[in-house]
Design an enzyme around this catalytic site. Structure first.
Site, PDB file in Angstrom:
ATOM      1  N   GLU A 160      22.271  -1.099 -66.456  1.00  0.00           N
ATOM      2  CA  GLU A 160      23.668  -1.101 -66.897  1.00  0.00           C
ATOM      3  C   GLU A 160      23.785  -0.557 -68.315  1.00  0.00           C
ATOM      4  OE1 GLU A 160      24.821  -5.200 -64.496  1.00  0.00           O
ATOM      5  OE2 GLU A 160      25.005  -5.107 -66.669  1.00  0.00           O
TER       6      GLU A 160
ATOM      7  N   CYS B 215      26.582   0.098 -75.456  1.00  0.00           N
ATOM      8  CA  CYS B 215      25.537  -0.914 -75.308  1.00  0.00           C
ATOM      9  C   CYS B 215      24.504  -0.382 -74.310  1.00  0.00           C
ATOM     10  CB  CYS B 215      26.173  -2.217 -74.808  1.00  0.00           C
ATOM     11  SG  CYS B 215      24.987  -3.540 -74.561  1.00  0.00           S
TER      12      CYS B 215
ATOM     13  N   CYS C  64      14.681  -8.303 -66.693  1.00  0.00           N
ATOM     14  CA  CYS C  64      14.121  -8.919 -67.901  1.00  0.00           C
ATOM     15  C   CYS C  64      13.273 -10.117 -67.493  1.00  0.00           C
ATOM     16  CB  CYS C  64      15.223  -9.368 -68.852  1.00  0.00           C
ATOM     17  SG  CYS C  64      14.585  -9.975 -70.435  1.00  0.00           S
TER      18      CYS C  64
ATOM     19  N   CYS D  38      16.234 -16.194 -70.123  1.00  0.00           N
ATOM     20  CA  CYS D  38      17.298 -16.915 -70.851  1.00  0.00           C
ATOM     21  C   CYS D  38      18.246 -17.526 -69.815  1.00  0.00           C
ATOM     22  CB  CYS D  38      18.035 -15.973 -71.788  1.00  0.00           C
ATOM     23  SG  CYS D  38      16.944 -15.207 -73.006  1.00  0.00           S
TER      24      CYS D  38
ATOM     25  N   CYS E 251      21.760 -16.074 -68.657  1.00  0.00           N
ATOM     26  CA  CYS E 251      21.823 -14.621 -68.533  1.00  0.00           C
ATOM     27  C   CYS E 251      21.713 -14.184 -67.070  1.00  0.00           C
ATOM     28  CB  CYS E 251      20.685 -14.006 -69.341  1.00  0.00           C
ATOM     29  SG  CYS E 251      20.502 -12.245 -69.112  1.00  0.00           S
TER      30      CYS E 251
ATOM     31  N   CYS F 284      26.061  -9.076 -69.157  1.00  0.00           N
ATOM     32  CA  CYS F 284      24.898  -8.239 -68.928  1.00  0.00           C
ATOM     33  C   CYS F 284      24.194  -8.648 -67.631  1.00  0.00           C
ATOM     34  CB  CYS F 284      23.967  -8.410 -70.127  1.00  0.00           C
ATOM     35  SG  CYS F 284      22.322  -7.821 -69.880  1.00  0.00           S
TER      36      CYS F 284
HETATM   37  S1  SF4 Z   1      19.593 -12.494 -72.705  1.00  0.00           S
HETATM   38 FE1  SF4 Z   1      18.921 -11.754 -70.689  1.00  0.00          FE
HETATM   39  S2  SF4 Z   1      18.350  -9.619 -71.016  1.00  0.00           S
HETATM   40 FE2  SF4 Z   1      18.462 -10.587 -73.054  1.00  0.00          FE
HETATM   41  S3  SF4 Z   1      16.356 -11.295 -73.447  1.00  0.00           S
HETATM   42 FE3  SF4 Z   1      17.420 -13.024 -72.490  1.00  0.00          FE
HETATM   43  S4  SF4 Z   1      16.973 -12.823 -70.287  1.00  0.00           S
HETATM   44 FE4  SF4 Z   1      16.488 -10.868 -71.262  1.00  0.00          FE
END
Ligand code: SF4
Length: 363
Positions: free
Chosen positions: A102, A117, A124, A128, A131, A352
């Site tokens: 994205e 962005c 990832c 997190c 997320c 995101c």
């Molecule tokens: S917010 Fe999402 S994309 Fe960013 S580092 Fe954490 S898990 Fe990875």
């Protein structure tokens, strides 16, 4: 990329965006053409996004043909475009191996400017909890060319609506400091006057706090901005939100930010996403002020775009306006610079990783 790497091994085919002027000049020389064609080809490519630069006049026909057969059409092609009422435009780009990433265009309040962005990884691994990106796991790092092509795609989007792509932030999918080589290679091309033509200060790399990566970035001496996603003022709360926080205590992260700031001479930005009942109490605000008070760092308070059930089974919600306002008031009472970042495109898959997840069979 060195000539000896061409064509490259691995799953990702070569695109023109893989090359900086020196490497392309070397390749052209190896093909028996003037190295001086390289600068013109890349200038035309960055201006138009045309893979073989039919817009670069006077190229030998053989060289154009060689590029046509030697390079893939592009490292990233548009798969989905979502446009919100506020003009926020989210692109899902399909990569050469079928993976998707994205990129987002964020219109500025000035009617002729926009910010972009960019993503740095496919998925990832950092987990997190709030997320959407991490829910589909980590696939691979992006190449420099895939990052550059996100920039070119966003610049085309900006031009189409009469705006200039003025700033770039690496705050999309992935952790840029875990893919530092390609990110820096892309940054150098975006900041090259004859290529992306962005100023160094128009580029921000955002990290969740990978301390060795922060120090590596400091050591490059590049004059770009650094943003750190803190999201909590104490290690215990932070570790519940960001599993990697167990490896990097807040004190170490801020010390690394201090080193970057001392070297650059300009404030690091602290990102803090306000989550209702999790990290948004007055006590949290006072703790954060205690951490940042002696520092000159700026604080961006982020509105959370809900992403549904988290990996740990929580449905996070954004803080209310009242709570967020009280949080900011505490910080400002401590003479800290704290700004709210507007919620963007809430009616599209603005968080995101959401668009990629919603799109059938993300890869
Ligand atoms: S917010 Fe999402 S994309 Fe960013 S580092 Fe954490 S898990 Fe990875």
């Amino acid at each position: 990329m060195a000539v000896t790497d061409f064509p490259p091994a691995g799953p990702v085919a070569t695109a023109l965006a893989d090359f900086d002027p020196a490497a392309l000049a070397q390749l052209f020389a190896a093909w028996g053409y003037k190295p001086s064609h390289a600068a013109r080809v890349l200038r035309a490519f960055y201006a138009s996004g045309d893979r073989v630069t039919s817009t670069a006049p006077g190229l030998p026909r053989g060289l154009v043909e060689r590029m046509r057969t030697g390079f893939v059409p592009s490292a990233a092609t548009l798969a989905v475009r979502q446009i919100a009422a506020d003009g926020t435009t989210k692109l899902l780009l399909r990569l050469g191996d079928g993976g998707t990433v994205e990129s987002v265009l964020l219109p500025d309040f000035r009617t002729d400017r926009a910010a972009g962005c960019l993503s740095s990884q496919v998925g990832c691994a950092l987990g997190c909890d709030f997320c959407a990106t991490t829910k589909t796991g980590f696939k691979r790092n992006l190449t420099a060319s895939e990052i550059v092509e996100q920039f070119l795609a966003l610049r085309r989007e900006a031009h189409a609506v009469g705006r200039k792509l003025q700033t770039i932030v690496f705050m999309g999918m992935g952790e840029p400091l875990l893919n530092l080589g390609p990110v820096l290679a892309a940054v150098r091309r975006l900041a090259d006057n004859s290529l992306g033509a962005l100023g160094w200060r128009q580029i921000t790399v955002s990290t969740v706090g990978i301390v060795p990566g922060m120090d590596a970035l400091t050591d490059t001496g590049l004059n770009i901005h650094l943003a750190v996603s803190l999201h909590a003022p104490d290690d215990a709360t932070r570790a519940r939100l960001l599993p990697m926080a167990k490896h990097f205590p807040i004190a170490d992260i801020l010390a690394a930010a201090d080193r970057f700031q001392a070297r650059r001479g300009r404030p690091v930005t602290i990102q803090y996403c306000l989550l209702a009942g999790v990290n948004d109490s007055p006590e949290h605000a006072h703790q954060l002020a205690g951490l940042l008070g002696p520092r000159r760092m700026h604080i961006n308070l982020l509105h959370y775009n809900p992403t549904g059930l988290s990996l740990s089974g929580i449905v996070y919600q954004p803080s209310s306006d009242q709570t967020a306002g009280a949080f900011a008031a505490v910080l400002r009472a401590h003479r800290l610079v704290a700004h709210f970042r507007r919620a963007r495109g809430p009616e599209i898959d603005a968080a995101c990783g959401q668009l990629r997840r919603r799109t059938a069979a993300p890869s």
